[in-house]
Design an enzyme around this catalytic site. Structure first.
Site, PDB file in Angstrom:
ATOM      1  N   LYS A 177       0.888  -1.186   0.000  1.00  0.00           N
ATOM      2  CA  LYS A 177       0.000   0.000   0.000  1.00  0.00           C
ATOM      3  C   LYS A 177       0.917   1.224   0.000  1.00  0.00           C
ATOM      4  O   LYS A 177       1.402   1.662   1.038  1.00  0.00           O
ATOM      5  CB  LYS A 177      -0.864  -0.023   1.262  1.00  0.00           C
TER       6      LYS A 177
ATOM      7  N   GLU B 207       9.571   2.195  10.760  1.00  0.00           N
ATOM      8  CA  GLU B 207      10.636   3.165  10.460  1.00  0.00           C
ATOM      9  C   GLU B 207       9.960   4.527  10.425  1.00  0.00           C
ATOM     10  O   GLU B 207       9.193   4.817   9.506  1.00  0.00           O
ATOM     11  CB  GLU B 207      11.261   2.873   9.091  1.00  0.00           C
TER      12      GLU B 207
ATOM     13  N   CYS C   1      14.016  11.277   5.801  1.00  0.00           N
ATOM     14  CA  CYS C   1      13.850  10.952   7.227  1.00  0.00           C
ATOM     15  C   CYS C   1      15.156  11.147   7.993  1.00  0.00           C
ATOM     16  O   CYS C   1      15.144  11.475   9.166  1.00  0.00           O
ATOM     17  CB  CYS C   1      13.336   9.535   7.386  1.00  0.00           C
TER      18      CYS C   1
ATOM     19  N   GLU D 292       9.569  17.579  13.492  1.00  0.00           N
ATOM     20  CA  GLU D 292      10.026  17.246  12.141  1.00  0.00           C
ATOM     21  C   GLU D 292       9.270  18.104  11.116  1.00  0.00           C
ATOM     22  O   GLU D 292       8.047  18.119  11.091  1.00  0.00           O
ATOM     23  CB  GLU D 292       9.759  15.765  11.861  1.00  0.00           C
TER      24      GLU D 292
END
Ligand code: NDP
Length: 497
Positions: A182, A257, A291, A389
């Protein structure tokens, strides 16, 4: 100049049990080109009913074989063929990624080769794979029977999407599982290439299934499906927490993750030219949508003024441009909603730090999702732009005096994915690295990845490790078989009379 790839589809479909199909509901969603905000195609929008069909197909393929039962060598051959096909489509893939995600074309170019390398790596690893055996001389032998687990649900984000998908697909299928992928809804175009690639390489039908659709619908159904014992997820920390909660009642295997706010720590004794190149690249490459971006730069006070001036100069000189231009260093952010989020943080930053570069749209780009590389300095550790972030071309720079202070600053966020340390003092480098709360540390180095090494984070940056044998461990179960070599020597319960 146009980067419009030739033969762009008007519509892309789900892929279930070797067939392209629309969603059972008939629903679709729009996909845009971020550089122009133009809707250029629709995608079938799968939900629970489609996920049920995809999981049933994957489970059937797993239960009946042949993939799950093949020799590792046979699977390895097909994985190498997949890598060949991916490599042969390098140019096309770069155009597609750049078009769909806004990534500068030069940075999109290596992604197909990296994706192919993931397949080659696991093709080789499963052939070299050996497992433990434990012997008690004359009494018993134990050996590990490693087995694939079943249907793995793979849920991926929109940054370098094809490469990230390959990262999960390669070990999952190499070890004999079937999968349902997905991908992120912002960037489904490159994921639509996988069915053709797998068919061309000879992967049996049903082993790979693709569900496009919303995270809260299709993704959620995959996470909650009882016939999907494994979920490998890359994405936002809050989504990871939600998935963890949703998977808990079924005690699924989870690999998460998640996000990061990684520090680049620059000591006064570092090679400053190298440190400057690497710290600028770390936060502004891939549009800052990375990331492991070094989005907080901590600089020792002796060199602080000089370093921030040079850093800001470099940021101002970065070429922001249309993704298709080979001169472009920072392209268009992935989507208007993400652009709005990054712009909001820039406005917040104006009240939290001193703006030295950027701070909004770059000149000449009144439209589209373009953001000028933005540098805030003198940022306090409790600032939101230091803690949260942003996932865009925005950096927070903060001074420090001592090693202790640098460490405290480095560890002072909820995240713990990557860290970069710049110093010429060997002892300091290692001791500092050991004390940092992060899954990965690069010493005097840019973010270079050896596929054998563990990848993942601590704290809010994730759970579990992927990479090399850790991926093989995640996608397999290790069954211990014990054999007694002499008498069983069982206590004789009930034999006393
Ligand atoms: P999201 O968490 O929003 O989405 C990631 C994927 O999860 C998408 O496919 C999304 O679908 C799906 N999803 C969303 N909600 C659910 C749910 N409730 N159940 C199941 N699936 C769901 O992340 P982004 O796509 O915004 O990606 C950016 C994030 O990824 C950043 O935080 C970044 O740090 C992180 N990241 C981490 C990496 C790492 O290795 N640690 C590497 C790269 C990125 P949809 O797109 O339809 O919403």
């Amino acid at each position: 100049m146009t980067n419009r790839p030739a033969d762009l589809p008007k519509h892309i479909q789900l892929y279930i049990d070797g067939e392209f199909v629309d969603a059972a509901s008939g629903k679709t969603f729009d996909v845009i080109n971020p550089a122009t905000n133009e809707t250029y195609m629709t995608a079938a929008s799968g939900d629970k009913e489609d996920v049920d069909r995809a999981v049933a197909a994957a489970k059937h393929a797993f239960d009946e074989g042949p993939w799950s039962k093949m020799l590792n060598r046979e699977r390895s051959r097909i994985l190498h063929k997949i890598a060949d096909v991916v490599e042969s489509r390098d140019e096309e893939l770069a155009l597609i990624e750049s078009w769909d995600s806004g990534l500068p074309i030069t940075q999109a170019k290596g992604q197909a080769r990296r994706a192919a390398e993931n397949f080659r790596f696991f093709a080789d690893l499963i052939v070299a794979q050996h497992d433990n055996a434990f012997r008690v001389p004359g009494r018993q032998i134990n050996y590990v029977n490693r087995k694939p687990i079943g249907v793995a649900g793979l849920i991926t984000p929109w940054n370098v999407p094809f490469m990230q998908e390959s990262w999960k697909l390669a070990p999952a299928i190499a070890t004999g599982n079937s999968v349902v992928l997905k991908p992120a809804s912002y960037t489904p175009l490159s994921a639509a290439l996988w069915p053709e690639i797998f068919e061309e390489a000879g992967l049996p039908k049903g082993v790979f299934n693709l569900i496009l659709g919303g995270g809260g619908t299709a993704g959620d159904a995959l996470v909650k499906h009882p016939d999907v014992p494994l979920i490998s997820f890359t994405g936002d920390s809050s989504t990871g927490a939600q998935i963890s909660t949703n998977a808990a009642p079924l005690l699924k295997g989870l690999s998460l993750e998640l996000g990061g706010k990684s520090p680049s720590v620059v000591f006064a004794d570092a090679d400053l030219e190298e440190a400057l190149d690497a710290t600028v690249f770390s936060v502004f490459s891939l549009n800052g949508e990375r990331c492991t971006a070094g989005s907080r730069v901590l600089v020792q006070r002796d060199i602080y003024d000089d370093f921030i001036e040079r850093f800001a100069e470099r940021a101002k000189n970065i070429v922001v441009g249309v993704p298709e231009d080979p001169k472009t260093e920072v392209g268009a952010l992935v989507h208007p909603s993400h652009f709005d989020k990054v712009m909001e943080y820039i406005e917040i930053g104006k009240g939290e730090g001193r703006l030295l570069a950027g701070g909004g749209r770059p000149e000449g780009f009144p439209e589209g999702t373009y953001v000028a590389p933005t540098v805030f300095v003198d940022v306090k550790p409790d600032a939101r732009i230091f803690q949260e972030e942003i996932f865009g071309p925005v950096v927070a720079i903060t001074p420090f005096d001592t090693d202790e202070e640098a460490l405290e600053l480095a560890n002072n966020t909820k995240y713990g994915l990557a860290a970069y340390v710049w110093t010429s003092n060997l002892k300091r480098a290692h001791n500092f690295a050991h004390a940092i709360e992060s899954g990965m540390v690069w010493l005097n180095s840019n973010n270079v990845r050896d596929l054998r090494t563990p990848f993942g984070g601590v704290k809010a940056s994730g759970l579990g490790r992927e990479g090399g044998y850790r991926s093989v461990d995640f996608y397999t179960t290790q069954q211990n078989i014990q054999v007694t070599l002499n008498e069983a020597h069982s206590p004789r319960f009930g034999a006393g009379k």
